[in-house]
Motif scaffolding. Structure first.
Motif, PDB file in Angstrom:
ATOM      1  N   ARG A 190     -29.470  55.872  -9.672  1.00 21.19           N
ATOM      2  CA  ARG A 190     -30.000  54.659 -10.293  1.00 21.19           C
ATOM      3  C   ARG A 190     -28.870  53.716 -10.691  1.00 21.19           C
ATOM      4  N   SER A 191     -27.843  54.257 -11.339  1.00 25.19           N
ATOM      5  CA  SER A 191     -26.707  53.419 -11.732  1.00 25.19           C
ATOM      6  C   SER A 191     -26.006  52.838 -10.522  1.00 25.19           C
ATOM      7  N   GLY A 192     -25.852  53.673  -9.490  1.00 22.61           N
ATOM      8  CA  GLY A 192     -25.209  53.183  -8.273  1.00 22.61           C
ATOM      9  C   GLY A 192     -25.988  52.068  -7.609  1.00 22.61           C
ATOM     10  N   LEU A 193     -27.323  52.183  -7.626  1.00 22.86           N
ATOM     11  CA  LEU A 193     -28.150  51.133  -7.033  1.00 22.86           C
ATOM     12  C   LEU A 193     -28.046  49.830  -7.821  1.00 22.86           C
ATOM     13  N   VAL A 194     -27.968  49.940  -9.149  1.00 26.57           N
ATOM     14  CA  VAL A 194     -27.811  48.734  -9.975  1.00 26.57           C
ATOM     15  C   VAL A 194     -26.512  48.027  -9.619  1.00 26.57           C
ATOM     16  N   VAL A 195     -25.419  48.786  -9.563  1.00 26.33           N
ATOM     17  CA  VAL A 195     -24.124  48.190  -9.224  1.00 26.33           C
ATOM     18  C   VAL A 195     -24.144  47.648  -7.799  1.00 26.33           C
ATOM     19  N   SER A 196     -24.775  48.379  -6.870  1.00 27.13           N
ATOM     20  CA  SER A 196     -24.822  47.932  -5.483  1.00 27.13           C
ATOM     21  C   SER A 196     -25.569  46.614  -5.334  1.00 27.13           C
ATOM     22  N   VAL A 197     -26.690  46.493  -6.022  1.00 25.74           N
ATOM     23  CA  VAL A 197     -27.469  45.252  -5.929  1.00 25.74           C
ATOM     24  C   VAL A 197     -26.669  44.077  -6.478  1.00 25.74           C
ATOM     25  N   MET A 198     -26.065  44.262  -7.642  1.00 27.98           N
ATOM     26  CA  MET A 198     -25.273  43.186  -8.225  1.00 27.98           C
ATOM     27  C   MET A 198     -24.068  42.859  -7.357  1.00 27.98           C
ATOM     28  N   THR A 199     -23.437  43.908  -6.829  1.00 30.11           N
ATOM     29  CA  THR A 199     -22.280  43.679  -5.974  1.00 30.11           C
ATOM     30  C   THR A 199     -22.694  43.000  -4.681  1.00 30.11           C
ATOM     31  N   MET A 200     -23.859  43.350  -4.159  1.00 31.86           N
ATOM     32  CA  MET A 200     -24.360  42.697  -2.950  1.00 31.86           C
ATOM     33  C   MET A 200     -24.523  41.194  -3.182  1.00 31.86           C
ATOM     34  N   ILE A 201     -25.083  40.828  -4.331  1.00 29.27           N
ATOM     35  CA  ILE A 201     -25.226  39.405  -4.658  1.00 29.27           C
ATOM     36  C   ILE A 201     -23.855  38.740  -4.685  1.00 29.27           C
ATOM     37  N   SER A 202     -22.895  39.415  -5.322  1.00 28.33           N
ATOM     38  CA  SER A 202     -21.546  38.860  -5.409  1.00 28.33           C
ATOM     39  C   SER A 202     -20.915  38.717  -4.032  1.00 28.33           C
ATOM     40  N   ARG A 203     -21.056  39.735  -3.191  1.00 29.62           N
ATOM     41  CA  ARG A 203     -20.421  39.692  -1.869  1.00 29.62           C
ATOM     42  C   ARG A 203     -21.077  38.668  -0.965  1.00 29.62           C
ATOM     43  N   VAL A 204     -22.379  38.534  -1.065  1.00 32.27           N
ATOM     44  CA  VAL A 204     -23.056  37.505  -0.269  1.00 32.27           C
ATOM     45  C   VAL A 204     -22.561  36.119  -0.685  1.00 32.27           C
ATOM     46  N   MET A 205     -22.454  35.908  -1.991  1.00 36.15           N
ATOM     47  CA  MET A 205     -21.914  34.633  -2.462  1.00 36.15           C
ATOM     48  C   MET A 205     -20.456  34.476  -2.045  1.00 36.15           C
ATOM     49  N   GLY A 206     -19.741  35.600  -1.966  1.00 31.62           N
ATOM     50  CA  GLY A 206     -18.370  35.546  -1.483  1.00 31.62           C
ATOM     51  C   GLY A 206     -18.292  35.101  -0.033  1.00 31.62           C
ATOM     52  N   LEU A 207     -19.249  35.568   0.767  1.00 34.82           N
ATOM     53  CA  LEU A 207     -19.292  35.122   2.158  1.00 34.82           C
ATOM     54  C   LEU A 207     -19.612  33.627   2.242  1.00 34.82           C
ATOM     55  N   VAL A 208     -20.540  33.175   1.397  1.00 35.13           N
ATOM     56  CA  VAL A 208     -20.835  31.738   1.355  1.00 35.13           C
ATOM     57  C   VAL A 208     -19.577  30.959   0.979  1.00 35.13           C
ATOM     58  N   ARG A 209     -18.843  31.489   0.018  1.00 34.73           N
ATOM     59  CA  ARG A 209     -17.573  30.864  -0.373  1.00 34.73           C
ATOM     60  C   ARG A 209     -16.611  30.788   0.803  1.00 34.73           C
ATOM     61  N   ASP A 210     -16.462  31.893   1.533  1.00 31.81           N
ATOM     62  CA  ASP A 210     -15.525  31.920   2.650  1.00 31.81           C
ATOM     63  C   ASP A 210     -15.981  31.040   3.806  1.00 31.81           C
ATOM     64  N   VAL A 211     -17.294  30.975   4.025  1.00 28.30           N
ATOM     65  CA  VAL A 211     -17.825  30.058   5.043  1.00 28.30           C
ATOM     66  C   VAL A 211     -17.463  28.615   4.672  1.00 28.30           C
ATOM     67  N   THR A 212     -17.598  28.290   3.394  1.00 33.01           N
ATOM     68  CA  THR A 212     -17.267  26.942   2.935  1.00 33.01           C
ATOM     69  C   THR A 212     -15.789  26.645   3.127  1.00 33.01           C
ATOM     70  N   ILE A 213     -14.932  27.604   2.754  1.00 27.92           N
ATOM     71  CA  ILE A 213     -13.488  27.416   2.902  1.00 27.92           C
ATOM     72  C   ILE A 213     -13.112  27.292   4.367  1.00 27.92           C
ATOM     73  N   ALA A 214     -13.728  28.151   5.221  1.00 28.42           N
ATOM     74  CA  ALA A 214     -13.413  28.105   6.654  1.00 28.42           C
ATOM     75  C   ALA A 214     -13.814  26.776   7.258  1.00 28.42           C
ATOM     76  N   ALA A 215     -14.967  26.253   6.852  1.00 29.71           N
ATOM     77  CA  ALA A 215     -15.436  24.990   7.409  1.00 29.71           C
ATOM     78  C   ALA A 215     -14.554  23.827   6.972  1.00 29.71           C
TER      79      ALA A 215
END
Length: 550
Positions: free
Chosen positions: A45-70
């Motif tokens: 349960r704890s791992g899933l909580v961290v994974s979900v939050m981290t997934m949100i962060s990493r997805v936003m990180g990809l959006v950030r990198d897409v923006t920087i790359a463009a």
């Protein structure tokens, strides 16, 4: 009442420290609600909580990198920023989330389970004050020495004085991030020890949001456009720290920083921290060495490594770091309680969880390297040549993904036992191996050789960590590993075959619109995951098999 209990010698629980009653909801590690939560889901349960939050962060990180790359592609401005950001970010992972976290959490867990409320609060005050003083001095020195640091970490930039000067200017803005994010990591360590995993896991989202905003809105106002990113890093550091402060205050854990280097807890943390600098953070040292050597190669090499590393960081953060985050406090508590059998079961659980998700993720990155890079980064200033070069280093990093994840869960097996001497010895061996691999592979494979060397040294590191834990009798493989290995192998084979057959040649992706790329990529990812997990379910793997009380 609390003072009378402390004087009587009763062990003070986490609820005593926080001042939160059992009725308050998510209780501390010794509270009744905490035990109930463990029975309902525990580490899973704890791992899933961290994974979900981290997934949100990493997805936003990809959006950030897409923006920087463009906006910046893989040119001089992007190279300068990635180096200026990598230096404090590297030190953050080395000191704050690496050595400091691994040394501080076991000591804090020991205090929380065996000491009084006032002793825990004194520890928090002393550690936070000492950490702030040291990092403030380090930050001031780094800002003064920015030109020399820029040359030290990117000597190849010396061939272009303007690029080197830009890196130094950015470093003066990005280095204070180390102080701010280290205090954020301190706050996160405290919250994690009290089983509050969601807030620290969500905090990195703020970094990505601020950097996206800086890239979009600050860039037009800058004489040098890429300087907007450096300002974004500084603003993000302050935002992340400010975000966690109210949650610490709510739990009654907000420290009153005051340097006390003679405090027994601070001295214990420093004693454990010194060798830990070369323990769990070895992979970060290797990545930084890659940057140094990449600066000597063709222009764009630093950016190619950065973009490919970012894709590997997505599954590493969502799965490996998430499991490592929840396993360290749990292992520390079991060690403090001298529960050796449960300690061994937790380590075995973490290895199974890493392989369950790490193996298919690594293989998917290898098969879908170009489609992923095209879909995420092939816009604006990013060229076809950049995609080809980045795909080579992406595949090389992906080969080491499982090893990177294993390090995240094996190293806590030592740190939870307050053993930092062994990981330092293993870390030195891995660093030497990485340099040898670099020298052997950089000439034939250029920047991809650096990535492959990092992956190879990660396997050396993980293998030695596992062997050491086995010899100490704390890594005991539970029954069922043979069948489990066959189940994972069959699922991965089916997934890879399906992805290979269904994915069009990557050159076709270049002509597609962004929406068609996204649709195809989503279909491949969902289809591959469905195939993999359908096979596991058909062969008897169930979610309940991964439930373990923390």
């Amino acid at each position: 009442m609390a003072e009378q209990q402390a004087q009587s010698g009763r062990r003070v629980t986490a609820d005593d420290v926080t001042g939160v009653s059992p009725a308050a909801g998510d209780g501390g590690p010794e509270s009744a609600p905490g035990r109930a939560a463990s029975r309902r889901g525990g580490l899973l349960r704890s791992g899933l909580v961290v994974s979900v939050m981290t997934m949100i962060s990493r997805v936003m990180g990809l959006v950030r990198d897409v923006t920087i790359a463009a906006l910046f592609g893989a040119g001089s401005g992007a190279d300068a920023f990635f180096v200026a950001f990598k230096i404090p970010n590297f030190m953050r992972r080395l000191f704050a989330e690496g050595a400091f976290n691994q040394a501080f959490v076991p000591v804090l867990s020991e205090y929380a389970t065996q000491r009084t409320r006032e002793e825990v609060r004194e520890l928090l005050d002393a550690v936070s004050g000492s950490l702030t003083l040291v990092l403030a001095l380090l930050t001031a020195l780094a800002m003064l020495a920015a030109p020399w640091l820029a040359w030290l970490f990117a000597p190849g930039f010396g061939r272009d004085p303007e690029k080197l000067a830009l890196t130094a200017d950015m470093l003066r803005l990005t280095f204070p991030y180390l102080l701010l994010i280290s205090l954020t990591a301190f706050s996160g360590s405290v919250l994690n020890t009290w089983n509050r995993f969601a807030v620290p896991a969500f905090t990195p989202v703020l970094l990505n949001l601020v950097l996206i905003g800086a890239a979009v809105w600050l860039t037009p106002w800058m004489a040098v456009p890429s300087m907007a990113l450096a300002w974004g890093v500084l603003i993000a550091g302050a935002a992340q720290l400010a975000f966690q402060v109210p949650f610490l205050a709510r739990q009654g854990l907000l420290p009153r920083p005051w340097p006390r280097f003679r405090h027994p807890g601070v001295r214990r943390v420093l004693w454990l921290m010194a060798p830990a600098l070369f323990g769990v953070s070895v992979s970060q040292v290797n990545l930084l060495l890659d940057t140094v050597l990449a600066s000597l190669l063709a222009s764009g090499s630093v950016s190619w490594l950065y973009y490919s590393d970012r894709l590997v960081e997505l599954p590493l953060g969502v799965f490996g770091v998430a499991i490592g985050t929840v396993i360290l406090p749990a292992l520390s508590k079991r060690h403090a309680e001298q529960s050796r059998e449960h300690f061994a079961k937790m380590l075995d659980w973490s290895l199974r969880a890493v392989l369950l998700l790490g193996l298919p993720a690594a293989l998917a990155l290898v098969v879908l390297a170009e489609p992923l890079l095209v879909s995420l980064f092939h816009y604006g200033a990013m060229t076809d040549h950049d995609i080809v070069m980045a795909s080579r280093s992406l595949r090389a990093y992906a080969l080491g993904l499982v090893a990177f994840m294993l390090i995240k869960v094996l190293a806590p097996g030592y740190f939870a036992r307050q053993d930092t001497a062994t990981p330092v010895k293993i870390g030195i061996v891995a660093m030497v191996a990485n340099m040898a691999f670099n020298l052997a592979l950089i000439l034939p494979l250029a920047h991809a050789g650096l990535a492959l060397a990092t992956s190879a040294s990660a396997f050396v590191n993980a293998g030695l960590l596992a062997r050491g834990l086995r010899r100490r009798g704390v890594l005991v493989f539970q029954p069922g590993w043979g069948r489990y290995a066959l189940q994972l192998t069959g699922g991965c084979a089916l997934m890879v075959g399906g992805l290979w057959w269904l994915s069009p040649d990557w050159h076709v992706w270049l002509d597609w619109s962004v929406w068609r790329r996204a649709a195809w990529l989503a279909a491949l990812v969902v289809g591959g995951a469905a195939t993999y997990f359908a096979w596991l379910w058909a062969t008897g793997v169930r979610l309940r098999d991964f439930r373990l009380q923390g």
